[in-house]
Design a protein around this motif. Sequence first.
Motif, PDB file in Angstrom:
ATOM      1  N   GLU A 170       0.875  -1.112  -0.118  1.00 52.02           N
ATOM      2  CA  GLU A 170       0.081  -0.005   0.115  1.00 52.02           C
ATOM      3  C   GLU A 170       0.764   1.357   0.033  1.00 52.02           C
ATOM      4  O   GLU A 170       0.628   2.235  -0.810  1.00 52.02           O
ATOM      5  CB  GLU A 170      -1.021   0.049   1.231  1.00 52.02           C
ATOM      6  CG  GLU A 170      -1.920   1.198   1.227  1.00 52.02           C
ATOM      7  CD  GLU A 170      -2.940   1.230   2.486  1.00 52.02           C
ATOM      8  OE1 GLU A 170      -3.666   2.309   2.390  1.00 52.02           O
ATOM      9  OE2 GLU A 170      -2.839   0.259   3.043  1.00 52.02           O
ATOM     10  N   LYS A 197      -5.271   2.448  10.236  1.00 51.06           N
ATOM     11  CA  LYS A 197      -4.781   1.316   9.928  1.00 51.06           C
ATOM     12  C   LYS A 197      -3.295   1.047  10.718  1.00 51.06           C
ATOM     13  O   LYS A 197      -3.012  -0.027  11.210  1.00 51.06           O
ATOM     14  CB  LYS A 197      -4.388   1.113   8.330  1.00 51.06           C
ATOM     15  CG  LYS A 197      -5.477   1.019   7.608  1.00 51.06           C
ATOM     16  CD  LYS A 197      -4.958   0.895   6.251  1.00 51.06           C
ATOM     17  CE  LYS A 197      -6.275   0.779   5.244  1.00 51.06           C
ATOM     18  NZ  LYS A 197      -5.792   0.826   3.805  1.00 51.06           N
ATOM     19  N   GLU A 231     -13.181  -3.067   4.010  1.00 48.26           N
ATOM     20  CA  GLU A 231     -13.080  -1.804   3.929  1.00 48.26           C
ATOM     21  C   GLU A 231     -14.198  -0.981   4.351  1.00 48.26           C
ATOM     22  O   GLU A 231     -15.333  -1.609   3.981  1.00 48.26           O
ATOM     23  CB  GLU A 231     -12.456  -1.186   2.664  1.00 48.26           C
ATOM     24  CG  GLU A 231     -11.727  -0.076   2.669  1.00 48.26           C
ATOM     25  CD  GLU A 231     -10.696   0.085   1.491  1.00 48.26           C
ATOM     26  OE1 GLU A 231     -11.519   0.556   0.507  1.00 48.26           O
ATOM     27  OE2 GLU A 231      -9.539  -0.210   1.394  1.00 48.26           O
ATOM     28  N   LYS A 232     -14.040   0.197   5.002  1.00 50.38           N
ATOM     29  CA  LYS A 232     -15.317   0.736   5.345  1.00 50.38           C
ATOM     30  C   LYS A 232     -15.543   2.186   4.432  1.00 50.38           C
ATOM     31  O   LYS A 232     -14.690   3.089   4.428  1.00 50.38           O
ATOM     32  CB  LYS A 232     -15.087   1.060   6.699  1.00 50.38           C
ATOM     33  CG  LYS A 232     -16.514   1.798   7.352  1.00 50.38           C
ATOM     34  CD  LYS A 232     -16.290   2.139   8.911  1.00 50.38           C
ATOM     35  CE  LYS A 232     -17.408   3.066   9.442  1.00 50.38           C
ATOM     36  NZ  LYS A 232     -17.335   3.118  11.096  1.00 50.38           N
ATOM     37  N   SER A 233     -16.679   2.349   3.973  1.00 48.06           N
ATOM     38  CA  SER A 233     -16.940   3.454   3.010  1.00 48.06           C
ATOM     39  C   SER A 233     -17.354   4.629   4.064  1.00 48.06           C
ATOM     40  O   SER A 233     -17.581   4.594   5.139  1.00 48.06           O
ATOM     41  CB  SER A 233     -17.944   2.953   2.214  1.00 48.06           C
ATOM     42  OG  SER A 233     -19.494   2.917   2.711  1.00 48.06           O
ATOM     43  N   TRP A 244     -13.721  -8.652   2.298  1.00 45.75           N
ATOM     44  CA  TRP A 244     -12.720  -8.834   1.424  1.00 45.75           C
ATOM     45  C   TRP A 244     -13.052  -9.609  -0.024  1.00 45.75           C
ATOM     46  O   TRP A 244     -12.411  -9.241  -0.892  1.00 45.75           O
ATOM     47  CB  TRP A 244     -11.936  -9.987   1.869  1.00 45.75           C
ATOM     48  CG  TRP A 244     -12.166 -10.938   2.809  1.00 45.75           C
ATOM     49  CD1 TRP A 244     -13.116 -11.375   3.732  1.00 45.75           C
ATOM     50  CD2 TRP A 244     -12.286 -12.360   1.765  1.00 45.75           C
ATOM     51  NE1 TRP A 244     -13.436 -12.620   3.711  1.00 45.75           N
ATOM     52  CE2 TRP A 244     -13.142 -13.309   2.516  1.00 45.75           C
ATOM     53  CE3 TRP A 244     -11.826 -12.569   0.326  1.00 45.75           C
ATOM     54  CZ2 TRP A 244     -13.150 -14.691   2.076  1.00 45.75           C
ATOM     55  CZ3 TRP A 244     -11.915 -13.961  -0.113  1.00 45.75           C
ATOM     56  CH2 TRP A 244     -12.631 -15.113   0.945  1.00 45.75           C
ATOM     57  N   GLU A 283      -6.002  -6.383  -4.929  1.00 42.57           N
ATOM     58  CA  GLU A 283      -6.272  -5.047  -3.991  1.00 42.57           C
ATOM     59  C   GLU A 283      -6.000  -5.549  -2.559  1.00 42.57           C
ATOM     60  O   GLU A 283      -6.127  -4.746  -1.565  1.00 42.57           O
ATOM     61  CB  GLU A 283      -7.657  -4.726  -4.097  1.00 42.57           C
ATOM     62  CG  GLU A 283      -7.971  -4.045  -5.470  1.00 42.57           C
ATOM     63  CD  GLU A 283      -9.556  -3.614  -5.726  1.00 42.57           C
ATOM     64  OE1 GLU A 283      -9.824  -2.287  -5.493  1.00 42.57           O
ATOM     65  OE2 GLU A 283     -10.346  -4.646  -5.782  1.00 42.57           O
ATOM     66  N   TRP A 284      -6.104  -7.046  -2.179  1.00 46.20           N
ATOM     67  CA  TRP A 284      -5.981  -7.316  -0.894  1.00 46.20           C
ATOM     68  C   TRP A 284      -4.656  -6.451  -0.165  1.00 46.20           C
ATOM     69  O   TRP A 284      -4.758  -6.122   0.996  1.00 46.20           O
ATOM     70  CB  TRP A 284      -6.020  -8.661  -0.711  1.00 46.20           C
ATOM     71  CG  TRP A 284      -7.335  -9.462  -1.252  1.00 46.20           C
ATOM     72  CD1 TRP A 284      -8.488  -8.728  -1.387  1.00 46.20           C
ATOM     73  CD2 TRP A 284      -7.680 -10.859  -1.476  1.00 46.20           C
ATOM     74  NE1 TRP A 284      -9.658  -9.497  -1.700  1.00 46.20           N
ATOM     75  CE2 TRP A 284      -8.904 -10.802  -1.569  1.00 46.20           C
ATOM     76  CE3 TRP A 284      -6.849 -11.819  -1.635  1.00 46.20           C
ATOM     77  CZ2 TRP A 284      -9.388 -12.199  -2.247  1.00 46.20           C
ATOM     78  CZ3 TRP A 284      -7.175 -13.167  -1.880  1.00 46.20           C
ATOM     79  CH2 TRP A 284      -8.704 -13.136  -2.181  1.00 46.20           C
ATOM     80  N   ARG A 323      -4.581  -2.474  -0.839  1.00 48.05           N
ATOM     81  CA  ARG A 323      -5.346  -1.713   0.166  1.00 48.05           C
ATOM     82  C   ARG A 323      -5.187  -2.094   1.606  1.00 48.05           C
ATOM     83  O   ARG A 323      -6.061  -1.632   2.217  1.00 48.05           O
ATOM     84  CB  ARG A 323      -6.776  -1.548  -0.635  1.00 48.05           C
ATOM     85  CG  ARG A 323      -6.789  -1.013  -1.935  1.00 48.05           C
ATOM     86  CD  ARG A 323      -8.236  -1.347  -2.566  1.00 48.05           C
ATOM     87  NE  ARG A 323      -9.224  -0.478  -1.701  1.00 48.05           N
ATOM     88  CZ  ARG A 323      -9.856   0.193  -2.427  1.00 48.05           C
ATOM     89  NH1 ARG A 323     -10.029   0.320  -3.963  1.00 48.05           N
ATOM     90  NH2 ARG A 323     -10.805   1.151  -1.931  1.00 48.05           N
ATOM     91  N   ILE A 368      -6.370  -4.719   2.908  1.00 48.07           N
ATOM     92  CA  ILE A 368      -7.590  -5.031   3.196  1.00 48.07           C
ATOM     93  C   ILE A 368      -7.807  -6.014   4.628  1.00 48.07           C
ATOM     94  O   ILE A 368      -8.731  -5.833   5.515  1.00 48.07           O
ATOM     95  CB  ILE A 368      -8.195  -6.046   2.279  1.00 48.07           C
ATOM     96  CG1 ILE A 368      -8.634  -4.956   0.863  1.00 48.07           C
ATOM     97  CG2 ILE A 368      -9.781  -6.555   2.499  1.00 48.07           C
ATOM     98  CD1 ILE A 368      -9.333  -3.867   1.032  1.00 48.07           C
ATOM     99  N   LYS A 378      -8.188  -2.669  11.495  1.00 46.82           N
ATOM    100  CA  LYS A 378      -8.498  -1.300  11.331  1.00 46.82           C
ATOM    101  C   LYS A 378      -9.566  -0.672  12.609  1.00 46.82           C
ATOM    102  O   LYS A 378     -10.512  -1.565  12.911  1.00 46.82           O
ATOM    103  CB  LYS A 378      -9.040  -1.011   9.792  1.00 46.82           C
ATOM    104  CG  LYS A 378      -7.961  -1.270   8.872  1.00 46.82           C
ATOM    105  CD  LYS A 378      -8.679  -0.891   7.500  1.00 46.82           C
ATOM    106  CE  LYS A 378      -9.470  -2.251   6.974  1.00 46.82           C
ATOM    107  NZ  LYS A 378      -8.544  -3.410   7.033  1.00 46.82           N
TER     108      LYS A 378
END
Length: 379
Positions: free
Chosen positions: A168, A185, A234-236, A244, A251-252, A255, A257, A261
Amino acid sequence: MSSQNVYVTGISHYLPNRPVENDAMEDYLGLVGGKSSRTKAIVLRNNGITQRYYALEKGGQPTHTNALMTAEAVKRLFDERFQPRDLQLLACGTASPDQLVPSHAAMVHGLLPVPEVEIASFAGSCAASMQALKLAQMSIATGNSSNAVCTGSEMLSHWMLAKFFQPEIDRERQLNANPMLSFDKEFLRWMLSDGAGALRLENQPRGARPLKLEWVDVRSYANEAETCMYVGAEKSRDGELRGWSRFEPEEWLARSIFSVKQDTRLLGERMIKHGIQFALESARRHDFDVATIDHFLPHLSSELFREPMYAGLRDAGLHIPKDKWFTNLTHVGNVATASFILMLDELLRTRELKSGQRIMVFVPESARFSYAAALLTVC
């Protein structure tokens, strides 16, 4: 069916390797982006932890699995009277299983010299071991079994290694000359640690210092709040949690994932509020007077919460004097599901308890705000 009394007749712990002090943490977890963290000092100053335990060697090489640490704690409950063949129920709680499937309890059982046995696994965060404790209590109280072992364990350091965050940072470096991990994170890298604890429960007050388990109370407030702590998602911005499996494999890592967090804004808003709400409701449900508590064992994820929790309980009419509080966060660390067992174990080893004294365990869980409490009486 008549209800059987339930007693804690044994308690054990397993903490891997030697304690790790604050200035050595990155020797084990590694440097993200090749630089020492600027956030670390701030988080450690607030959480008050001075040492913890990692199932790692320096450089990040794993030394244990979660199941192995848990099995070691369980083995320490066996003696001449209580043999592996006697165990009737194994209930395990953890936030950090070694795999998605098989279940954590099945993996622990596979490492024990125990024949076929009833098992149950509880996932989640800090309160998962309390849920395991409640199942064990109900199993014995209803006559389903005459004994049970309940565990809490974590292997969280393996999730916090720098190598899992580096992709990341590398991606961010392409866009930003000074890339850094987001606080949600990085925050928990300096908060969490490893270890395991186990309780033996029976329908008779056996052992050197048995404790009668009066009641266990568990409640979720997920209906009132969005997710606060999470892994594998992931939280929007609107609070929705995207798991996931809804991301592409590349992307894991890109980002992070699978990092642990924490929405620290929500943590500050909700943690104490729901904790006091739960304490009031629990006291009413059990017609319980907190003035009768002799030892109060709250699971504190950070020393930052000690004073707000004390003041909140006091102002709500549930005053528990500070000299009755017993914690070991500063020198054991935040071991999530194992923390309440590690506190209880240390209390029994270091304090001279008297018959009739009452011990209250209080476990908040920030994942989506679950809470648990238990009352025990010294026999």
